[in-house]
Design a protein around this motif. Sequence first.
Motif, PDB file in Angstrom:
ATOM      1  N   ALA A 114      51.561  20.542   8.486  1.00 33.88           N
ATOM      2  CA  ALA A 114      51.803  19.469   9.447  1.00 33.88           C
ATOM      3  C   ALA A 114      53.297  19.315   9.713  1.00 33.88           C
ATOM      4  CB  ALA A 114      51.212  18.152   8.940  1.00 33.88           C
ATOM      5  N   ALA A 115      54.084  19.381   8.664  1.00 36.72           N
ATOM      6  CA  ALA A 115      55.536  19.211   8.803  1.00 36.72           C
ATOM      7  C   ALA A 115      56.128  20.292   9.703  1.00 36.72           C
ATOM      8  CB  ALA A 115      56.201  19.222   7.434  1.00 36.72           C
ATOM      9  N   ARG A 116      55.652  21.517   9.564  1.00 36.40           N
ATOM     10  CA  ARG A 116      56.148  22.590  10.426  1.00 36.40           C
ATOM     11  C   ARG A 116      55.815  22.302  11.896  1.00 36.40           C
ATOM     12  NH1 ARG A 116      54.936  25.553   5.795  1.00 36.40           N
ATOM     13  NH2 ARG A 116      52.816  26.026   6.415  1.00 36.40           N
ATOM     14  N   GLN A 117      54.600  21.825  12.136  1.00 38.10           N
ATOM     15  CA  GLN A 117      54.176  21.517  13.501  1.00 38.10           C
ATOM     16  C   GLN A 117      54.996  20.342  14.067  1.00 38.10           C
ATOM     17  OE1 GLN A 117      49.926  21.007  13.855  1.00 38.10           O
ATOM     18  NE2 GLN A 117      50.042  20.362  15.983  1.00 38.10           N
ATOM     19  N   VAL A 118      55.184  19.316  13.267  1.00 43.98           N
ATOM     20  CA  VAL A 118      55.952  18.148  13.696  1.00 43.98           C
ATOM     21  C   VAL A 118      57.413  18.541  13.937  1.00 43.98           C
ATOM     22  CG1 VAL A 118      56.840  15.898  12.920  1.00 43.98           C
ATOM     23  CG2 VAL A 118      54.413  16.467  12.600  1.00 43.98           C
ATOM     24  N   HIS A 119      57.965  19.304  13.012  1.00 40.69           N
ATOM     25  CA  HIS A 119      59.364  19.720  13.130  1.00 40.69           C
ATOM     26  C   HIS A 119      59.575  20.596  14.367  1.00 40.69           C
ATOM     27  CE1 HIS A 119      63.403  20.595  11.690  1.00 40.69           C
ATOM     28  NE2 HIS A 119      63.172  21.852  11.981  1.00 40.69           N
ATOM     29  N   SER A 120      58.629  21.473  14.650  1.00 38.11           N
ATOM     30  CA  SER A 120      58.785  22.350  15.823  1.00 38.11           C
ATOM     31  C   SER A 120      58.749  21.548  17.126  1.00 38.11           C
ATOM     32  CB  SER A 120      57.718  23.450  15.830  1.00 38.11           C
ATOM     33  OG  SER A 120      56.446  22.906  16.113  1.00 38.11           O
ATOM     34  N   ALA A 121      58.219  20.328  17.072  1.00 42.51           N
ATOM     35  CA  ALA A 121      58.204  19.456  18.254  1.00 42.51           C
ATOM     36  C   ALA A 121      59.459  18.590  18.328  1.00 42.51           C
ATOM     37  CB  ALA A 121      56.965  18.569  18.223  1.00 42.51           C
ATOM     38  N   GLY A 122      60.376  18.778  17.386  1.00 38.63           N
ATOM     39  CA  GLY A 122      61.631  18.037  17.412  1.00 38.63           C
ATOM     40  C   GLY A 122      61.600  16.703  16.693  1.00 38.63           C
ATOM     41  N   LEU A 123      60.558  16.473  15.901  1.00 36.23           N
ATOM     42  CA  LEU A 123      60.423  15.236  15.146  1.00 36.23           C
ATOM     43  C   LEU A 123      60.534  15.535  13.649  1.00 36.23           C
ATOM     44  CD1 LEU A 123      57.326  13.797  17.049  1.00 36.23           C
ATOM     45  CD2 LEU A 123      59.722  13.242  17.444  1.00 36.23           C
ATOM     46  N   THR A 124      60.594  14.488  12.854  1.00 32.89           N
ATOM     47  CA  THR A 124      60.647  14.636  11.403  1.00 32.89           C
ATOM     48  C   THR A 124      59.334  14.150  10.804  1.00 32.89           C
ATOM     49  OG1 THR A 124      63.028  14.226  11.427  1.00 32.89           O
ATOM     50  CG2 THR A 124      61.933  13.983   9.316  1.00 32.89           C
ATOM     51  N   PHE A 125      58.853  14.852   9.797  1.00 36.36           N
ATOM     52  CA  PHE A 125      57.633  14.478   9.078  1.00 36.36           C
ATOM     53  C   PHE A 125      58.045  13.919   7.726  1.00 36.36           C
ATOM     54  CE2 PHE A 125      54.163  15.308   6.143  1.00 36.36           C
ATOM     55  CZ  PHE A 125      53.046  14.934   6.859  1.00 36.36           C
ATOM     56  N   TRP A 126      57.609  12.711   7.435  1.00 36.62           N
ATOM     57  CA  TRP A 126      57.921  12.053   6.166  1.00 36.62           C
ATOM     58  C   TRP A 126      56.668  11.845   5.343  1.00 36.62           C
ATOM     59  CZ3 TRP A 126      62.799  10.544   4.644  1.00 36.62           C
ATOM     60  CH2 TRP A 126      63.790  10.552   5.630  1.00 36.62           C
ATOM     61  N   TYR A 127      56.836  11.919   4.064  1.00 35.84           N
ATOM     62  CA  TYR A 127      55.785  11.505   3.139  1.00 35.84           C
ATOM     63  C   TYR A 127      56.301  10.276   2.408  1.00 35.84           C
ATOM     64  CZ  TYR A 127      53.244  11.040  -1.145  1.00 35.84           C
ATOM     65  OH  TYR A 127      52.549  10.506  -2.177  1.00 35.84           O
ATOM     66  N   GLN A 128      55.539   9.209   2.425  1.00 35.70           N
ATOM     67  CA  GLN A 128      55.942   7.956   1.803  1.00 35.70           C
ATOM     68  C   GLN A 128      55.339   7.889   0.403  1.00 35.70           C
ATOM     69  OE1 GLN A 128      55.622   4.665   4.481  1.00 35.70           O
ATOM     70  NE2 GLN A 128      55.273   3.225   2.841  1.00 35.70           N
ATOM     71  N   LYS A 129      56.147   8.249  -0.575  1.00 35.93           N
ATOM     72  CA  LYS A 129      55.664   8.300  -1.961  1.00 35.93           C
ATOM     73  C   LYS A 129      55.273   6.910  -2.452  1.00 35.93           C
ATOM     74  CE  LYS A 129      58.285  10.482  -4.932  1.00 35.93           C
ATOM     75  NZ  LYS A 129      59.107  10.934  -6.060  1.00 35.93           N
ATOM     76  N   ALA A 130      54.198   6.866  -3.213  1.00 34.99           N
ATOM     77  CA  ALA A 130      53.726   5.621  -3.818  1.00 34.99           C
ATOM     78  C   ALA A 130      53.655   5.789  -5.327  1.00 34.99           C
ATOM     79  CB  ALA A 130      52.354   5.262  -3.262  1.00 34.99           C
ATOM     80  N   ALA A 131      53.625   4.688  -6.024  1.00 36.57           N
ATOM     81  CA  ALA A 131      53.607   4.700  -7.490  1.00 36.57           C
ATOM     82  C   ALA A 131      52.417   5.480  -8.045  1.00 36.57           C
ATOM     83  CB  ALA A 131      53.600   3.274  -8.028  1.00 36.57           C
ATOM     84  N   VAL A 132      51.300   5.470  -7.332  1.00 37.25           N
ATOM     85  CA  VAL A 132      50.105   6.136  -7.841  1.00 37.25           C
ATOM     86  C   VAL A 132      50.327   7.640  -8.050  1.00 37.25           C
ATOM     87  CG1 VAL A 132      49.024   6.562  -5.588  1.00 37.25           C
ATOM     88  CG2 VAL A 132      47.599   6.237  -7.608  1.00 37.25           C
ATOM     89  N   GLU A 133      51.206   8.244  -7.256  1.00 39.77           N
ATOM     90  CA  GLU A 133      51.469   9.675  -7.410  1.00 39.77           C
ATOM     91  C   GLU A 133      52.392   9.976  -8.585  1.00 39.77           C
ATOM     92  OE1 GLU A 133      52.170   8.739  -3.708  1.00 39.77           O
ATOM     93  OE2 GLU A 133      50.005   8.667  -3.817  1.00 39.77           O
ATOM     94  N   CYS A 134      52.948   8.967  -9.201  1.00 39.25           N
ATOM     95  CA  CYS A 134      53.873   9.163 -10.320  1.00 39.25           C
ATOM     96  C   CYS A 134      53.198   8.963 -11.674  1.00 39.25           C
ATOM     97  CB  CYS A 134      55.057   8.204 -10.202  1.00 39.25           C
ATOM     98  SG  CYS A 134      56.011   8.481  -8.700  1.00 39.25           S
ATOM     99  N   GLY A 135      51.962   8.541 -11.680  1.00 37.00           N
ATOM    100  CA  GLY A 135      51.250   8.301 -12.931  1.00 37.00           C
ATOM    101  C   GLY A 135      50.421   9.504 -13.345  1.00 37.00           C
TER     102      GLY A 135
END
Length: 135
Positions: free
Chosen positions: A93-114
């Motif tokens: 997805a990030a490659r597709q978004v980036h190729s369109a001139g936008l930035t792809f972000w992932y919003q990390k949450a605490a659940v992924e750190c446990g």
Amino acid sequence: MERIAAIGYTELETTARDNLDAMAPLFEKYKLKPVSMHLDVAVLTGKAKTTLAESIDGAKKHGLEDLVYPYVAPADRGSAENYRKLADQMNRAARQVHSAGLTFWYQKAAVECGGEQGQRGSEVFNEAGGDNKVK
């Protein structure tokens, strides 16, 4: 929107992914610029009402800069394998978004750190950084 503008905000992150066209007049009325938008978490698997391409088109139409993957659904958590699969989907997805001139972000949450070492989403996502298009 009026209250947001009244306290001095000029930019915002929106979750109006399915009704961005309908929200645009409100953004304009209160002089708020949407700069990023949360994606439907199912957009990476193709199970959302809209496609990633449609989300990109809508974002560009309204001058947004970033698309955000906001949340890891419970079904996608729990094992390193689940997180690897999601990381691969985010990288594509990030490659597709980036190729369109936008930035792809992932919003990390605490659940992924446990969890156990080596099984944590945050560790898997860091290892699977791919071509670093995911911010």
